[in-house]
Design a protein around this motif. Structure first.
Motif, mmCIF file in Angstrom:
data_model
loop_
_atom_site.group_PDB
_atom_site.id
_atom_site.type_symbol
_atom_site.label_atom_id
_atom_site.label_comp_id
_atom_site.label_asym_id
_atom_site.label_seq_id
_atom_site.Cartn_x
_atom_site.Cartn_y
_atom_site.Cartn_z
ATOM 1 N N GLU A 236 0.828 -1.209 0.000
ATOM 2 C CA GLU A 236 0.000 0.000 0.000
ATOM 3 C C GLU A 236 0.861 1.258 0.000
ATOM 4 O O GLU A 236 0.522 2.258 -0.637
ATOM 5 C CB GLU A 236 -0.938 0.001 1.205
ATOM 6 N N ARG A 237 1.980 1.203 0.728
ATOM 7 C CA ARG A 237 2.869 2.364 0.782
ATOM 8 C C ARG A 237 3.470 2.685 -0.581
ATOM 9 O O ARG A 237 3.819 3.831 -0.864
ATOM 10 C CB ARG A 237 3.986 2.107 1.800
ATOM 11 N N SER A 238 3.589 1.678 -1.437
ATOM 12 C CA SER A 238 4.229 1.872 -2.742
ATOM 13 C C SER A 238 3.280 2.398 -3.807
ATOM 14 O O SER A 238 3.719 2.839 -4.870
ATOM 15 C CB SER A 238 4.830 0.547 -3.224
ATOM 16 N N ARG A 239 1.968 2.366 -3.552
ATOM 17 C CA ARG A 239 0.999 2.620 -4.618
ATOM 18 C C ARG A 239 1.083 4.026 -5.205
ATOM 19 O O ARG A 239 0.919 4.205 -6.426
ATOM 20 C CB ARG A 239 -0.416 2.358 -4.107
ATOM 21 N N SER A 240 1.356 5.033 -4.385
ATOM 22 C CA SER A 240 1.402 6.397 -4.913
ATOM 23 C C SER A 240 2.502 6.540 -5.956
ATOM 24 O O SER A 240 2.341 7.256 -6.955
ATOM 25 C CB SER A 240 1.601 7.407 -3.780
ATOM 26 N N PHE A 241 3.622 5.844 -5.750
ATOM 27 C CA PHE A 241 4.706 5.859 -6.745
ATOM 28 C C PHE A 241 4.352 4.982 -7.939
ATOM 29 O O PHE A 241 4.507 5.393 -9.101
ATOM 30 C CB PHE A 241 6.013 5.381 -6.108
ATOM 31 N N LEU A 242 3.830 3.788 -7.678
ATOM 32 C CA LEU A 242 3.555 2.842 -8.759
ATOM 33 C C LEU A 242 2.542 3.391 -9.759
ATOM 34 O O LEU A 242 2.726 3.259 -10.977
ATOM 35 C CB LEU A 242 3.028 1.521 -8.183
ATOM 36 N N GLU A 243 1.483 3.991 -9.263
ATOM 37 C CA GLU A 243 0.373 4.350 -10.136
ATOM 38 C C GLU A 243 0.590 5.627 -10.937
ATOM 39 O O GLU A 243 -0.285 6.071 -11.657
ATOM 40 C CB GLU A 243 -0.917 4.377 -9.306
ATOM 41 N N ARG A 244 1.823 6.175 -10.830
ATOM 42 C CA ARG A 244 2.217 7.244 -11.752
ATOM 43 C C ARG A 244 2.616 6.679 -13.113
ATOM 44 O O ARG A 244 2.766 7.426 -14.075
ATOM 45 C CB ARG A 244 3.415 8.020 -11.193
ATOM 46 N N HIS A 245 2.823 5.368 -13.170
ATOM 47 C CA HIS A 245 3.339 4.727 -14.375
ATOM 48 C C HIS A 245 2.194 4.213 -15.253
ATOM 49 O O HIS A 245 1.091 3.952 -14.774
ATOM 50 C CB HIS A 245 4.261 3.568 -13.993
ATOM 51 N N SER A 246 2.500 4.040 -16.534
ATOM 52 C CA SER A 246 1.485 3.525 -17.458
ATOM 53 C C SER A 246 1.391 2.012 -17.414
ATOM 54 O O SER A 246 0.373 1.432 -17.789
ATOM 55 C CB SER A 246 1.803 3.985 -18.889
ATOM 56 N N GLN A 247 2.449 1.330 -16.964
ATOM 57 C CA GLN A 247 2.435 -0.129 -16.840
ATOM 58 C C GLN A 247 3.178 -0.525 -15.578
ATOM 59 O O GLN A 247 4.269 -0.021 -15.292
ATOM 60 C CB GLN A 247 3.077 -0.801 -18.052
ATOM 61 N N ILE A 248 2.574 -1.453 -14.819
ATOM 62 C CA ILE A 248 3.141 -1.910 -13.546
ATOM 63 C C ILE A 248 3.233 -3.428 -13.581
ATOM 64 O O ILE A 248 2.212 -4.121 -13.588
ATOM 65 C CB ILE A 248 2.274 -1.462 -12.359
ATOM 66 N N ASN A 249 4.438 -3.962 -13.634
ATOM 67 C CA ASN A 249 4.661 -5.407 -13.696
ATOM 68 C C ASN A 249 4.981 -5.943 -12.300
ATOM 69 O O ASN A 249 5.941 -5.489 -11.665
ATOM 70 C CB ASN A 249 5.805 -5.734 -14.661
ATOM 71 N N LEU A 250 4.190 -6.893 -11.833
ATOM 72 C CA LEU A 250 4.330 -7.444 -10.490
ATOM 73 C C LEU A 250 5.059 -8.785 -10.532
ATOM 74 O O LEU A 250 4.523 -9.772 -11.036
ATOM 75 C CB LEU A 250 2.958 -7.618 -9.848
ATOM 76 N N TYR A 251 6.276 -8.817 -9.991
ATOM 77 C CA TYR A 251 7.044 -10.057 -9.884
ATOM 78 C C TYR A 251 7.053 -10.473 -8.405
ATOM 79 O O TYR A 251 8.109 -10.550 -7.771
ATOM 80 C CB TYR A 251 8.468 -9.850 -10.389
ATOM 81 N N LEU A 252 5.887 -10.754 -7.862
ATOM 82 C CA LEU A 252 5.755 -11.105 -6.456
ATOM 83 C C LEU A 252 5.849 -12.622 -6.270
ATOM 84 O O LEU A 252 5.790 -13.386 -7.235
ATOM 85 C CB LEU A 252 4.417 -10.586 -5.914
ATOM 86 N N ASP A 253 5.993 -13.039 -5.016
ATOM 87 C CA ASP A 253 6.073 -14.471 -4.725
ATOM 88 C C ASP A 253 4.783 -15.161 -5.146
ATOM 89 O O ASP A 253 3.693 -14.598 -5.023
ATOM 90 C CB ASP A 253 6.302 -14.699 -3.230
ATOM 91 N N ARG A 254 4.918 -16.391 -5.600
ATOM 92 C CA ARG A 254 3.736 -17.181 -5.961
ATOM 93 C C ARG A 254 3.290 -18.017 -4.753
ATOM 94 O O ARG A 254 3.154 -19.243 -4.822
ATOM 95 C CB ARG A 254 4.024 -18.045 -7.191
ATOM 96 N N ASP A 255 3.103 -17.322 -3.644
ATOM 97 C CA ASP A 255 2.507 -17.940 -2.467
ATOM 98 C C ASP A 255 1.166 -17.258 -2.220
ATOM 99 O O ASP A 255 0.727 -16.412 -3.001
ATOM 100 C CB ASP A 255 3.432 -17.835 -1.249
ATOM 101 N N THR A 256 0.500 -17.621 -1.146
ATOM 102 C CA THR A 256 -0.840 -17.087 -0.898
ATOM 103 C C THR A 256 -0.846 -15.571 -0.827
ATOM 104 O O THR A 256 -1.673 -14.900 -1.459
ATOM 105 C CB THR A 256 -1.409 -17.672 0.407
ATOM 106 N N ALA A 257 0.104 -14.993 -0.076
ATOM 107 C CA ALA A 257 0.140 -13.541 0.104
ATOM 108 C C ALA A 257 0.466 -12.817 -1.203
ATOM 109 O O ALA A 257 -0.168 -11.813 -1.545
ATOM 110 C CB ALA A 257 1.145 -13.167 1.182
ATOM 111 N N GLY A 258 1.455 -13.328 -1.945
ATOM 112 C CA GLY A 258 1.853 -12.679 -3.185
ATOM 113 C C GLY A 258 0.784 -12.741 -4.255
ATOM 114 O O GLY A 258 0.506 -11.745 -4.943
ATOM 115 N N LEU A 259 0.167 -13.904 -4.411
ATOM 116 C CA LEU A 259 -0.885 -14.056 -5.417
ATOM 117 C C LEU A 259 -2.114 -13.221 -5.063
ATOM 118 O O LEU A 259 -2.754 -12.629 -5.938
ATOM 119 C CB LEU A 259 -1.266 -15.533 -5.548
ATOM 120 N N LYS A 260 -2.423 -13.144 -3.769
ATOM 121 C CA LYS A 260 -3.564 -12.328 -3.350
ATOM 122 C C LYS A 260 -3.293 -10.854 -3.628
ATOM 123 O O LYS A 260 -4.168 -10.129 -4.117
ATOM 124 C CB LYS A 260 -3.838 -12.543 -1.866
ATOM 125 N N CYS A 261 -2.062 -10.409 -3.331
ATOM 126 C CA CYS A 261 -1.700 -9.008 -3.571
ATOM 127 C C CYS A 261 -1.814 -8.678 -5.058
ATOM 128 O O CYS A 261 -2.361 -7.628 -5.433
ATOM 129 C CB CYS A 261 -0.282 -8.744 -3.070
#
Length: 302
Positions: A236-261
């Motif tokens: 959530e803390r990162s969203r203000s920076f992330l959503e300035r971009h036209s494309q956001i690629n998420l390379y998060l863990d493929r566990d429950t928390a990462g996939l849910k995020c």
């Protein structure tokens, strides 16, 4: 639980890990109490940014409760949530940690004075330790990539000194890693790398980012910005920076928390793209990299 040789000892049992003092371990991580009332130690939550302490550890029961999350538990529960890892990984983490650090007995609960900066950064320098370089190589990360984005950090916890690979966050704290340490100095925060690009790639941890840069170093790399969350709880803390971009690629863990995020993020905006299908079948990007002798033959980031 079956024991496995690790240094001079074996793997700890879950029962042994649960007996380790939570307050003592929080000090090792760099978290100090904001206030102490009898046996209750109150902290600013390790899981989010806040101004009023809502994370309590009862020193007598050796259990924590986060009023913001509405949940708590023992040290195993804390480690699973803090590191976003499995029970098996918690066992390995604490077994490695205690093969180098003798646990101190949990003290009789008492009112104590709060000490300042239990984890102290002593100095930083260019990566040069052969032990750290060997560790980085074991994770299949190029030495020159690690030197470009990280430093060698000398730190002290109590009367113990050590050194680790350090990635600095936006608030001046460090994520610290070596072959037996996974720590963070205060303050905990995300790490942003901004080169003015319209695309940003997001990683959960230090080695996922370094793995990505190692892979991309062998291709024609298109300029892009990067965010290392340093904990999935900081998304959530990162969203203000992330959503300035036209494309956001998420390379998060493929566990429950990462996939849910990733799923929640895609519901927020079409800008978000779950790029973790690249390493489907593996927990994270570094696991895929270390398991793939020729990862570039499988690479498809388009």
């Amino acid at each position: 639980m079956r024991e496995r040789t690790r240094g001079n000892g074996g793997l700890l049992t879950l029962a042994q890990i649960k007996e380790l003092d939570i307050v003592d371990y929080l000090l090792e991580l760099g978290f100090e109490p904001d206030k102490i009332r009898s046996v209750d130690h109150w902290y600013l939550s390790p899981f989010r940014n806040e101004r009023t302490a809502s994370f309590k550890v009862n020193r007598n029961l050796n259990r924590w409760y986060d009023h913001g999350l509405g949940s708590g538990g023992n040290l195993v529960d804390f480690a699973i949530l803090f590191y976003q890892c499995t029970v098996r990984e918690v066992v390995n983490l604490f077994s490695d940690y205690l093969s180098f650090h003798k646990p101190r007995p949990r003290p009789i609960p008492r009112v104590i004075h709060v000490t300042k900066s239990p984890l102290e950064i002593l100095s930083t320098a260019t990566l040069s330790s052969e032990l750290l370089i060997s560790y980085i190589s074991s994770r299949c990360v190029f030495e020159e990539i690690a030197k470009r984005y990280c430093t060698q950090v000398n730190y002290r916890v109590g009367d113990r000194r050590n050194f680790a690979l350090g990635l600095q966050n936006d608030s001046g704290g460090y994520e610290l890693r070596n072959s037996f340490t996974k720590l963070a100095s205060s303050p905990k925060d995300i790490t942003t790398i901004d080169v003015g690009a319209s695309t940003v790639s997001v990683f959960e941890g230090m080695f996922d980012f370094l793995s990505y840069k190692t892979i991309m170093n062998q291709t024609v790399e298109v300029p892009e910005n990067h965010v290392i969350l340093n904990s999935i709880s900081l998304f959530e803390r990162s969203r203000s920076f992330l959503e300035r971009h036209s494309q956001i690629n998420l390379y998060l863990d493929r566990d429950t928390a990462g996939l849910k995020c990733s799923s929640v993020a895609k519901g927020i905006s079409e800008k978000y793209n779950d790029a973790s299908l690249l390493y489907d079948g593996f927990k994270d990007l570094n696991d895929w990299l270390t398991a793939s002798p020729k990862p570039l033959r499988l690479l498809n980031l388009s």
